[in-house]
Design a protein around this motif. Structure first.
Motif, mmCIF file in Angstrom:
data_model
loop_
_atom_site.group_PDB
_atom_site.id
_atom_site.type_symbol
_atom_site.label_atom_id
_atom_site.label_comp_id
_atom_site.label_asym_id
_atom_site.label_seq_id
_atom_site.Cartn_x
_atom_site.Cartn_y
_atom_site.Cartn_z
ATOM 1 N N PHE A 43 -43.904 -17.730 22.388
ATOM 2 C CA PHE A 43 -43.893 -16.580 21.990
ATOM 3 C C PHE A 43 -43.201 -16.623 20.312
ATOM 4 C CE2 PHE A 43 -39.782 -16.630 24.198
ATOM 5 C CZ PHE A 43 -38.869 -16.163 23.042
ATOM 6 N N VAL A 44 -43.512 -15.605 19.479
ATOM 7 C CA VAL A 44 -42.866 -15.633 18.059
ATOM 8 C C VAL A 44 -41.776 -14.435 18.301
ATOM 9 C CG1 VAL A 44 -43.184 -15.402 15.629
ATOM 10 C CG2 VAL A 44 -44.903 -16.517 17.026
ATOM 11 N N GLY A 45 -40.599 -14.699 18.076
ATOM 12 C CA GLY A 45 -39.513 -13.956 17.842
ATOM 13 C C GLY A 45 -39.382 -13.173 16.605
ATOM 14 N N ILE A 46 -39.465 -11.971 16.426
ATOM 15 C CA ILE A 46 -39.415 -11.261 15.279
ATOM 16 C C ILE A 46 -37.915 -10.911 14.976
ATOM 17 C CG2 ILE A 46 -40.096 -9.311 13.635
ATOM 18 C CD1 ILE A 46 -42.574 -9.121 15.507
ATOM 19 N N GLN A 47 -36.927 -11.390 13.928
ATOM 20 C CA GLN A 47 -35.778 -11.411 13.749
ATOM 21 C C GLN A 47 -35.308 -10.696 12.591
ATOM 22 O OE1 GLN A 47 -35.400 -15.898 15.444
ATOM 23 N NE2 GLN A 47 -35.130 -15.671 13.264
ATOM 24 N N PHE A 48 -33.961 -9.820 12.746
ATOM 25 C CA PHE A 48 -33.462 -9.169 11.753
ATOM 26 C C PHE A 48 -32.120 -9.643 11.521
ATOM 27 C CE2 PHE A 48 -30.700 -5.395 10.903
ATOM 28 C CZ PHE A 48 -31.301 -5.046 9.660
ATOM 29 N N ASN A 49 -31.700 -9.565 9.939
ATOM 30 C CA ASN A 49 -30.508 -10.247 9.742
ATOM 31 C C ASN A 49 -30.055 -11.559 10.200
ATOM 32 O OD1 ASN A 49 -28.048 -9.450 8.084
ATOM 33 N ND2 ASN A 49 -26.875 -8.773 10.026
ATOM 34 N N THR A 50 -31.134 -12.321 10.077
ATOM 35 C CA THR A 50 -30.668 -13.726 10.461
ATOM 36 C C THR A 50 -31.387 -14.717 9.181
ATOM 37 O OG1 THR A 50 -32.935 -14.347 11.352
ATOM 38 C CG2 THR A 50 -31.135 -13.501 12.714
ATOM 39 N N ASN A 51 -31.300 -15.891 9.131
ATOM 40 C CA ASN A 51 -31.663 -16.806 7.995
ATOM 41 C C ASN A 51 -33.126 -16.872 7.880
ATOM 42 O OD1 ASN A 51 -29.135 -17.372 6.958
ATOM 43 N ND2 ASN A 51 -28.718 -18.981 8.204
ATOM 44 N N TYR A 52 -33.758 -16.892 8.960
ATOM 45 C CA TYR A 52 -35.139 -16.876 9.055
ATOM 46 C C TYR A 52 -35.961 -15.662 9.520
ATOM 47 C CZ TYR A 52 -34.316 -21.999 8.746
ATOM 48 O OH TYR A 52 -33.925 -23.158 8.421
ATOM 49 N N GLU A 53 -36.997 -15.491 9.275
ATOM 50 C CA GLU A 53 -37.662 -14.157 9.461
ATOM 51 C C GLU A 53 -38.302 -14.371 10.905
ATOM 52 O OE1 GLU A 53 -39.248 -10.188 8.395
ATOM 53 O OE2 GLU A 53 -38.211 -11.820 7.211
ATOM 54 N N PHE A 54 -38.843 -15.674 11.386
ATOM 55 C CA PHE A 54 -39.440 -15.510 12.562
ATOM 56 C C PHE A 54 -38.715 -16.847 13.459
ATOM 57 C CE2 PHE A 54 -43.146 -13.970 10.270
ATOM 58 C CZ PHE A 54 -42.775 -12.595 10.567
ATOM 59 N N GLY A 55 -38.941 -16.935 14.689
ATOM 60 C CA GLY A 55 -38.542 -18.178 15.564
ATOM 61 C C GLY A 55 -39.656 -18.357 16.506
ATOM 62 N N LEU A 56 -39.956 -19.741 16.820
ATOM 63 C CA LEU A 56 -40.972 -19.764 17.807
ATOM 64 C C LEU A 56 -40.425 -20.550 18.943
ATOM 65 C CD1 LEU A 56 -44.104 -20.147 18.254
ATOM 66 C CD2 LEU A 56 -43.860 -22.366 17.460
ATOM 67 N N TYR A 57 -40.720 -20.085 20.082
ATOM 68 C CA TYR A 57 -40.098 -20.336 21.426
ATOM 69 C C TYR A 57 -40.963 -20.480 22.529
ATOM 70 C CZ TYR A 57 -36.038 -17.795 19.169
ATOM 71 O OH TYR A 57 -34.956 -17.494 18.283
ATOM 72 N N SER A 58 -40.520 -21.247 23.486
ATOM 73 C CA SER A 58 -41.420 -21.581 24.889
ATOM 74 C C SER A 58 -41.260 -20.184 25.715
ATOM 75 C CB SER A 58 -40.502 -22.569 25.491
ATOM 76 O OG SER A 58 -41.115 -22.780 26.850
#
Length: 354
Positions: free
Chosen positions: A64-79
């Motif tokens: 899954f791709v996490g959509i992030q707010f107020n972090t250094n990266y726009e997205f994160g990729l996770y198991s």
């Protein structure tokens, strides 16, 4: 796919074209007062938590791709199974390999034994194709292609129909008309199927006119749901006669006279969508914005088949801000509105007959 009806449902047809009596409609209005199957899922404990800054997500297969707010990266990729982070994606900044402005996910899909993400980069007016399979191995986004559709400026959504053909939905508070265009290598032309909406609802909040939009399985059929109303548009890109409005309930929600005021008192309806080769899933809240952000009430998943016939309504015991149904029928939902970011899951394979 065989569907067993547990509850009777009612479809009421009302001939309509364009907008009338303070409502937005397209073609005939089909009222879905109940679904063949209606289920309320039990309360369960979260199966994973603490994804700092995550506000929503998109799933595919075991990732899954996490959509992030107020972090250094726009997205994160996770198991999806363990929650382990596999990659940081699209670092914010102005240096080499960094990205400015807003990024959004237009599509997530499989192709040639790999998984891909389509990302809209507004700062450079382009669409990026990201190989998620390679990204998981490298720990950083792996971009394999970039497209520069014409008329990118002011596009709220860009939906791919093919390698170089897109449906572009234009609209913002500064550009009050929400208009749908078919964009390809030749140029652009307005979609006939949406002509009455394009011309009849200028000045309406873009989130009321168009909330979520996706391509249905088959030949260029679009499904579009409002973020402020209880209705879904279904239309053909190429055939003006193929179009309808689906209203879940027995009455259309009137278009608010001024949707830019009293934001917390506005309705929050359709939020996100997942399309598979057999089923279409919508996440729906149905209450006011204030209740949603105060973590009150419940979300539900409305399920239709590929022809947009009702299949099931699945009521969640939580407010969700993202969901995913796996090929095996596991429903995953994210609630980031409390003291942490919680993931929940339920087996719904028997409900949707997978």
């Amino acid at each position: 796919m065989k569907i067993v009806a547990i509850f009777l449902f009612t479809l009421i047809l009302l001939s309509s074209c364009g907008g009338n009596a303070g409502h937005m409609t397209l073609g005939e209005v089909e009222y879905v007062e109940s679904f063949p199957t209606e289920v309320t899922l039990p309360k369960v404990e979260p199966y994973m938590a603490e994804f700092e800054g995550m506000v929503s997500f998109k799933g595919i297969d075991s990732l899954f791709v996490g959509i992030q707010f107020n972090t250094n990266y726009e997205f994160g990729l996770y198991s999806l199974d363990s929650g382990k982070k596999l990659a940081d994606m699209f670092r914010h900044g102005q240096g080499p390999g960094e990205y400015q402005g807003s990024l959004s996910i237009n599509a997530i899909y499989s192709e040639n034994d790999s998984m891909f993400l389509q990302v809209q980069e507004n700062a450079k007016d382009r669409i990026l194709k990201v190989n998620l399979t390679a990204t998981a191995d490298s720990g950083k986004e792996v971009i394999t292609d970039a497209y520069y559709p014409s008329l990118f400026f002011m596009s709220k959504n860009i939906i791919p129909l093919g390698c170089d053909t897109f449906v572009a939905v234009h609209g913002s508070y500064d550009y009050p008309a929400t208009v749908r265009y078919l964009v390809d290598s030749v140029g652009k032309h307005e979609l006939k199927a949406m002509e009455s909406i394009n011309k009849g609802w200028q000045g309406v909040d873009p989130n009321t006119v168009s909330g979520i939009i996706a391509l249905l399985p088959g030949d260029s059929m679009i499904v579009e749901a409002s973020g402020r109303l209880n209705q879904i548009f279904v239309y053909s890109v190429h055939n003006e006669s193929v179009r309808k409005t689906i209203c879940v309930g027995n009455e259309l929600t009137p278009v608010p006279e001024d949707t830019q005021l009293n934001k917390l008192n506005r309705l929050n309806t359709y939020q996100t969508i997942q399309v598979t080769d057999k089923l279409v899933y919508f996440m729906y809240y149905g209450g006011k914005e204030r209740g949603y952000y105060e973590n009150e009430g419940n979300s539900e998943i409305q399920v239709f088949d590929a022809s947009m016939n009702p299949v099931a309504r699945i009521k969640l015991p939580i407010v969700a801000q993202g969901f995913y149904v796996s090929p095996k029928g596991m429903l995953y939902a994210l609630n980031p509105l409390g003291d942490s970011e919680y993931f929940y899951r339920w087996d719904i394979s028997n409900i949707i007959k997978l």
